[in-house]
Design a protein around this motif. Structure first.
Motif, PDB file in Angstrom:
ATOM      1  N   ARG A  81     -22.956   3.315  17.100  1.00 16.02           N
ATOM      2  CA  ARG A  81     -24.036   4.265  17.918  1.00 16.02           C
ATOM      3  C   ARG A  81     -22.871   5.651  18.136  1.00 16.02           C
ATOM      4  O   ARG A  81     -21.652   5.660  18.467  1.00 16.02           O
ATOM      5  N   GLY A  82     -23.519   6.847  18.244  1.00 13.06           N
ATOM      6  CA  GLY A  82     -22.894   8.209  18.297  1.00 13.06           C
ATOM      7  C   GLY A  82     -22.988   9.253  17.575  1.00 13.06           C
ATOM      8  O   GLY A  82     -24.035   9.364  16.956  1.00 13.06           O
ATOM      9  N   THR A  83     -22.283  10.115  17.748  1.00 12.21           N
ATOM     10  CA  THR A  83     -22.383  11.446  16.735  1.00 12.21           C
ATOM     11  C   THR A  83     -21.901  11.099  15.425  1.00 12.21           C
ATOM     12  O   THR A  83     -20.439  10.640  15.468  1.00 12.21           O
ATOM     13  N   PRO A  84     -22.481  10.927  14.311  1.00 11.10           N
ATOM     14  CA  PRO A  84     -22.155  10.567  13.174  1.00 11.10           C
ATOM     15  C   PRO A  84     -20.557  11.044  12.744  1.00 11.10           C
ATOM     16  O   PRO A  84     -19.642  10.207  12.403  1.00 11.10           O
ATOM     17  N   HIS A  85     -20.244  12.178  12.473  1.00 14.01           N
ATOM     18  CA  HIS A  85     -18.970  12.544  12.037  1.00 14.01           C
ATOM     19  C   HIS A  85     -17.742  12.246  13.179  1.00 14.01           C
ATOM     20  O   HIS A  85     -16.750  11.921  12.473  1.00 14.01           O
ATOM     21  N   ARG A  86     -18.296  12.187  14.375  1.00 12.22           N
ATOM     22  CA  ARG A  86     -17.350  11.842  15.293  1.00 12.22           C
ATOM     23  C   ARG A  86     -16.634  10.369  15.189  1.00 12.22           C
ATOM     24  O   ARG A  86     -15.849  10.044  15.279  1.00 12.22           O
ATOM     25  N   ARG A  87     -18.025   9.567  14.920  1.00 10.76           N
ATOM     26  CA  ARG A  87     -17.611   8.117  14.769  1.00 10.76           C
ATOM     27  C   ARG A  87     -16.999   7.842  13.510  1.00 10.76           C
ATOM     28  O   ARG A  87     -16.309   6.914  13.387  1.00 10.76           O
ATOM     29  N   VAL A  88     -17.385   8.436  12.541  1.00  6.45           N
ATOM     30  CA  VAL A  88     -16.543   8.282  11.263  1.00  6.45           C
ATOM     31  C   VAL A  88     -15.125   8.619  11.292  1.00  6.45           C
ATOM     32  O   VAL A  88     -14.355   7.743  10.805  1.00  6.45           O
ATOM     33  N   THR A  89     -14.783   9.719  11.951  1.00  8.38           N
ATOM     34  CA  THR A  89     -13.386  10.093  11.972  1.00  8.38           C
ATOM     35  C   THR A  89     -12.636   8.910  12.888  1.00  8.38           C
ATOM     36  O   THR A  89     -11.497   8.562  12.684  1.00  8.38           O
ATOM     37  N   THR A 125     -13.036  18.095  10.161  1.00 10.74           N
ATOM     38  CA  THR A 125     -12.336  17.246  11.384  1.00 10.74           C
ATOM     39  C   THR A 125     -11.521  15.911  10.681  1.00 10.74           C
ATOM     40  O   THR A 125     -10.779  15.265  11.515  1.00 10.74           O
ATOM     41  N   ALA A 126     -11.855  15.312   9.432  1.00  8.99           N
ATOM     42  CA  ALA A 126     -11.274  14.067   9.110  1.00  8.99           C
ATOM     43  C   ALA A 126      -9.835  14.285   9.008  1.00  8.99           C
ATOM     44  O   ALA A 126      -9.343  15.486   8.628  1.00  8.99           O
ATOM     45  N   SER A 127      -9.135  13.334   9.430  1.00  5.94           N
ATOM     46  CA  SER A 127      -7.546  13.334   9.344  1.00  5.94           C
ATOM     47  C   SER A 127      -7.043  12.681   8.155  1.00  5.94           C
ATOM     48  O   SER A 127      -5.770  12.433   7.987  1.00  5.94           O
ATOM     49  N   VAL A 128      -7.886  12.208   7.242  1.00  6.88           N
ATOM     50  CA  VAL A 128      -7.711  11.393   5.932  1.00  6.88           C
ATOM     51  C   VAL A 128      -8.298  12.146   4.824  1.00  6.88           C
ATOM     52  O   VAL A 128      -9.192  12.768   5.045  1.00  6.88           O
ATOM     53  N   PRO A 129      -7.785  12.017   3.795  1.00  6.21           N
ATOM     54  CA  PRO A 129      -8.618  12.562   2.392  1.00  6.21           C
ATOM     55  C   PRO A 129     -10.095  12.071   2.698  1.00  6.21           C
ATOM     56  O   PRO A 129     -10.463  11.078   2.636  1.00  6.21           O
ATOM     57  N   LEU A 130     -10.829  13.149   2.242  1.00  3.43           N
ATOM     58  CA  LEU A 130     -12.384  13.096   2.302  1.00  3.43           C
ATOM     59  C   LEU A 130     -12.705  13.253   0.627  1.00  3.43           C
ATOM     60  O   LEU A 130     -12.652  14.338   0.013  1.00  3.43           O
ATOM     61  N   LEU A 131     -13.426  12.251   0.306  1.00  2.00           N
ATOM     62  CA  LEU A 131     -14.084  12.371  -1.304  1.00  2.00           C
ATOM     63  C   LEU A 131     -15.666  12.610  -0.940  1.00  2.00           C
ATOM     64  O   LEU A 131     -16.345  11.610  -0.416  1.00  2.00           O
ATOM     65  N   VAL A 132     -16.251  13.585  -1.563  1.00  8.99           N
ATOM     66  CA  VAL A 132     -17.486  13.822  -1.566  1.00  8.99           C
ATOM     67  C   VAL A 132     -18.120  13.633  -2.913  1.00  8.99           C
ATOM     68  O   VAL A 132     -17.647  14.301  -3.814  1.00  8.99           O
ATOM     69  N   ASN A 133     -18.760  12.628  -3.073  1.00 10.00           N
ATOM     70  CA  ASN A 133     -19.511  12.065  -4.327  1.00 10.00           C
ATOM     71  C   ASN A 133     -20.987  12.918  -4.728  1.00 10.00           C
ATOM     72  O   ASN A 133     -21.827  12.453  -3.883  1.00 10.00           O
ATOM     73  N   ARG A 134     -20.671  13.546  -5.462  1.00 11.43           N
ATOM     74  CA  ARG A 134     -22.052  14.549  -5.520  1.00 11.43           C
ATOM     75  C   ARG A 134     -22.963  13.508  -6.101  1.00 11.43           C
ATOM     76  O   ARG A 134     -22.938  12.796  -7.214  1.00 11.43           O
ATOM     77  N   ILE A 135     -24.444  13.449  -5.670  1.00 11.74           N
ATOM     78  CA  ILE A 135     -25.534  12.917  -6.211  1.00 11.74           C
ATOM     79  C   ILE A 135     -26.594  13.643  -6.598  1.00 11.74           C
ATOM     80  O   ILE A 135     -26.774  14.755  -6.057  1.00 11.74           O
ATOM     81  N   PRO A 277      -6.487  16.942   4.126  1.00 12.45           N
ATOM     82  CA  PRO A 277      -6.494  17.533   5.314  1.00 12.45           C
ATOM     83  C   PRO A 277      -4.918  17.794   5.573  1.00 12.45           C
ATOM     84  O   PRO A 277      -3.941  16.907   4.944  1.00 12.45           O
ATOM     85  N   PRO A 278      -4.654  18.882   6.375  1.00 15.00           N
ATOM     86  CA  PRO A 278      -3.300  18.725   6.934  1.00 15.00           C
ATOM     87  C   PRO A 278      -2.789  17.736   7.899  1.00 15.00           C
ATOM     88  O   PRO A 278      -3.650  16.777   8.356  1.00 15.00           O
TER      89      PRO A 278
END
Length: 280
Positions: A81-89, A125-135, A277-278
């Motif tokens: 539970r929580g704010t999606p992007h914060r919990r994901v990171t 905000t992600a601290s690891v590489p983010l792969l956005v898969n287009r649908i 990300p840096p």
């Protein structure tokens, strides 16, 4: 390698996780462990009568688990539970993920500058590489816009530290990449520029040589103008399966704001984007 697949259990997420070609691409680059994550938003109350959201989501994730197990991955699921992007990171950092993967609907003519708020916040905000898969958009049974994730890569570089960090992703992407285009954009100040300087050309030739040594057919594309615009135009011309670039940011504030080039490319690219990300 360990990948965190963040899903909202939408049709876009299902298309991303059930595309066998995409799963094969992940296997080729060394991914052997997949963590499925879905977030129940904070404003959805567990006590709402007749509804057990967490149970429903775990049941939905079990279908994804079956697909990944059959594909040969070790699988673990998380419902939080929580704010999606914060919990994901946060989960990505906790499990030491090497990459975050999200499925995202392609842009529509009326939304050519919009992406989902969760994806945008992850890009910031992600601290690891983010792969956005287009649908695909505007269909109830969508497919990924590109069957292959890493077959044809477009790598954008300004020779910064973050661009160099992004290039290092080829150390494992090379096992699934056949072609690459190196794009460098110069910013003219009201005047026409001549051929790339010997220093710039030498750097590009060195990068191309590294990729060629790995068996990747490589071409160089030097452009003048606005970086984001030129990267997107190069993407439309070369039709890569994924655009690879680094995001800027040295301070925490700048990381939260995200470089305008990175954000525009993530928002408007017609295909997949791998954003690196840096270092924090």
């Amino acid at each position: 390698m360990r990948v965190l697949f963040a899903t909202d259990l939408s049709a876009a997420s299902e298309a991303a996780i059930k595309d066998q070609t995409c799963l094969e691409c992940l296997g080729r680059i060394g991914v052997d462990e997949m963590h499925l994550l879905t977030v129940v938003p904070s404003n959805v109350h567990a006590g709402m009568p007749g509804v057990d959201f967490e149970k429903r989501r775990r049941e939905a994730l079990s279908n994804y688990e079956d697909v990944l197990l059959e594909a040969g991955f070790d699988v673990e699921s998380h419902v939080v539970r929580g704010t999606p992007h914060r919990r994901v990171t946060g989960i990505a950092e906790t499990i030491h993920a090497d990459m975050i993967l999200v499925g995202s609907r392609g842009k529509s003519p009326l939304e050519n500058r919009l992406i989902g708020s969760t994806v945008r916040n992850l890009a910031r905000t992600a601290s690891v590489p983010l792969l956005v898969n287009r649908i695909e958009r505007a269909t109830d049974d969508p497919d990924p816009l590109q069957s292959h994730l890493f077959q044809r890569m477009l790598y954008a570089t300004d020779f910064s530290e973050n661009a160099e960090r992004a290039f290092k992703e080829f150390s494992h992407l090379r096992h699934a990449t056949q072609e690459a285009t190196l794009v460098h954009v110069r910013k003219p100040k009201g005047q026409e520029l001549d051929e790339p300087s010997p220093e710039v050309q030498s750097k590009l030739d060195e990068l191309a040589g590294t990729l060629e040594d790995w068996g990747i057919e490589t071409e160089i594309d030097v452009r003048d103008g606005d970086p984001a615009t030129q990267i997107l135009e190069a993407g439309a011309e070369h039709e890569p399966t994924t655009i690879l670039l680094g995001s800027r940011g040295k301070s925490r504030l700048r990381r939260l704001l995200l470089g305008s080039v990175s954000e525009q490319v993530v928002a408007e690219a017609a295909g997949n984007v791998l954003l690196v990300p840096p270092v924090r």
